[in-house]
Scaffold this active site. Structure first.
Site, short mmCIF file in Angstrom:
data_model
loop_
_atom_site.label_atom_id
_atom_site.label_comp_id
_atom_site.label_asym_id
_atom_site.label_seq_id
_atom_site.Cartn_x
_atom_site.Cartn_y
_atom_site.Cartn_z
N GLU A 114 1.23 -3.52 14.29
CA GLU A 114 1.90 -4.23 12.90
C GLU A 114 1.67 -5.91 13.02
OE1 GLU A 114 4.12 -3.11 9.47
OE2 GLU A 114 5.08 -1.04 10.56
N GLU A 125 -1.53 -0.32 -1.35
CA GLU A 125 -0.80 0.70 -1.73
C GLU A 125 0.08 0.39 -2.77
OE1 GLU A 125 0.99 3.33 2.11
OE2 GLU A 125 0.13 1.31 3.18
N LYS A 135 4.50 1.48 -2.83
CA LYS A 135 5.23 1.13 -2.25
C LYS A 135 6.11 -0.53 -3.20
CE LYS A 135 4.65 -0.48 1.86
NZ LYS A 135 4.66 -1.10 3.19
N GLU A 168 3.62 -6.87 -1.10
CA GLU A 168 4.17 -5.20 -0.46
C GLU A 168 2.80 -4.04 -0.89
OE1 GLU A 168 5.91 -4.45 1.61
OE2 GLU A 168 7.03 -6.36 1.88
#
Length: 466
Positions: free
Chosen positions: A269, A323, A326, A332
């Site tokens: 990641e 997303e 999250k 984030e």
């Protein structure tokens, strides 16, 4: 008679060696490839089948990491050839230490999908050591060993690796990079057995380095691969010009201290958000495009790091989509390369030219090497087909350059050397041949690996002949 036998034996031996090499490349992680983390903490994402089709047809992404073993997603990636990594959630790790549970998990989550879906790796948890949960940490290596045993029983161990990703919190020291060490206690009791397992199973050590979380206003250029004064390691007398290299070399030093500097390191990641809270530094689409674009060029260039020269790194960008569910700060929810409607948040060079040309108001990259394509009426260029493999494309490069055509632009320091990939170099070479011929369709055949396009593949200072 003896000569014939020796010749036959030599032929068989060469075939076996080539088979072993091919098998090794098939089952091991291929260095220098770009993957993406496909997270699903959102309520507005497209169906998995659409995502798989989009990645296959519209992007250059050939590897995907999942945070679970979602059967709908695994079915969607069947017959795409995209390499898929699945994850066992942290809460299942203690149960995975029992062989019957591990075998059932493989039977339920892996065997129904392989070989149609190209599952190449199973990750046991995510950043387990950083949880400080003694039960999870104590169960981690036994769970990995038991899962591998289950894969052996299912005859999948040569196809599927077992590993686990770590945050940089596993390091007690990381500056300067040459002094990198794992946290005391975890180093000998957890990480040394874990590294021994990875070596025995030919699997990589996986880390989640995020320069974004380690930078300040003073080190922003250093984190984004921009020109900067660099950071000098007085012990090795090596200069670091970007934060990612320093983070990777700190991990490498810690591994070397325990005697495991021979293992491959995979970036599981890394990424940069395109939006955040006002107090955060460098949180915008331009910075995100800079980081991820420079990241891809760097890890695939073969330059390596100051302590790991001439290496490429299998790398997974976080994340495929923004997303919206999250938790945490705004950033984030904004690490995605794409919005849920599959339009790019910014141009980072991942979309194929044909896909880019079909998107209205396509965002232009701040990097000249990733500028948007230009369509020119009446003009044609020859480029590789999407499904053409690198071996065939390398043969095309060798053929064209061997004819004496000018391949200088794709040599080091040439205008078209970056991105330093076989596909990019083949595109230039194949087009050079096509333009020097009568420009008939068969002049772009290249054993069925070439295709005609009316989208100008030129970018920045790299100009394709037309």
């Amino acid at each position: 008679m003896a000569t014939g036998f020796i010749s036959m034996f030599s032929s068989i031996l060469v075939t076996l060696i080539l088979f072993c090499l091919a098998s090794s490349m098939l089952f091991r992680g291929v260095g220098g490839t770009i993957g993406v983390n496909y997270g699903t903490v959102a309520n507005n994402l497209p169906p998995p089948a659409e995502v798989a089709h989009f990645l296959l047809e519209s992007t250059v992404i050939n590897r995907v990491r999942l945070f679970d073993a979602n059967p709908d997603i695994l079915k969607a990636f069947a017959h795409t050839g995209i390499a898929v990594t699945v994850t066992v959630p942290n809460d299942q790790i203690p149960r995975l230490t029992k062989l019957n549970f591990a075998q059932q998990w493989v039977e339920d989550n892996i065997q129904p999908h392989t070989p149609a879906t190209n599952i190449v790796r199973i990750l046991v948890g995510n950043e387990v050591i950083s949880t400080a949960n003694k039960l999870l940490i104590g169960s981690l290596v036994p769970a990995m060993q038991t899962l591998h045993t289950a894969l052996v029983a299912a005859s999948l161990d040569r196809r599927i690796q077992v590993s686990t990703p770590h945050s940089l919190g596993i390091l007690s020291n990381s500056s300067p990079p040459s002094t990198g060490k794992f946290r005391q206690g975890y180093d000998t009791h957890v990480l040394k057995p874990l590294l021994s397992f990875l070596r025995a199973t030919n699997s990589p050590f996986m880390v989640n380095p995020y320069p974004f979380f380690g930078c300040s206003p003073e080190t922003l250029d250093y984190a984004l691969f921009r020109p900067n004064a660099g950071v000098f390691d007085e012990i090795t007398e090596l200069l670091y010009t970007n934060m990612l290299d320093a983070q990777l070399d700190a991990v490498f030093s810690a591994m070397k201290f325990l005697g495991f500097d021979d293992l491959e390191i995979v970036i599981a990641e890394t990424g940069w958000p395109s939006m955040g809270d006002s107090a955060q530094v460098g949180v915008d689409a331009k910075s995100a495009a800079e980081y991820n674009g420079n990241l891809m060029r760097h890890v695939t260039s073969g330059a390596g790091t100051p302590l790991m020269r001439n290496r490429t790194f299998e790398t997974y960008i976080f994340a495929l989509f923004n997303e919206n569910l999250k938790p945490g700060p705004t950033c984030e929810r904004n690490f995605g390369l794409f919005r849920p409607d599959m339009t790019p948040v910014y141009d980072v060079g991942i979309l194929r030219p044909t896909a880019r040309s079909s998107i209205p108001n396509y965002p232009k990259s701040p990097s000249p090497t990733n500028s948007a394509p230009r369509s020119s009426k009446g003009k044609k260029w020859c480029v590789p087909k999407m499904e053409a493999d690198d071996n065939a494309l390398q043969r095309n490069i060798d053929y064209v350059c061997g004819l004496g055509l000018d391949c200088g632009p794709i040599q080091e320091h040439g205008a078209c050397f970056l991105p330093n990939t076989v596909r990019a170099h083949a595109a230039f070479a194949m087009n050079a041949y096509y333009q020097s011929s009568e420009k008939k369709d068969y002049d772009c055949d290249f054993e069925q690996t070439g295709a005609i396009t009316n989208i100008d593949p030129s970018y920045g200072k790299c100009q394709y002949e037309s």
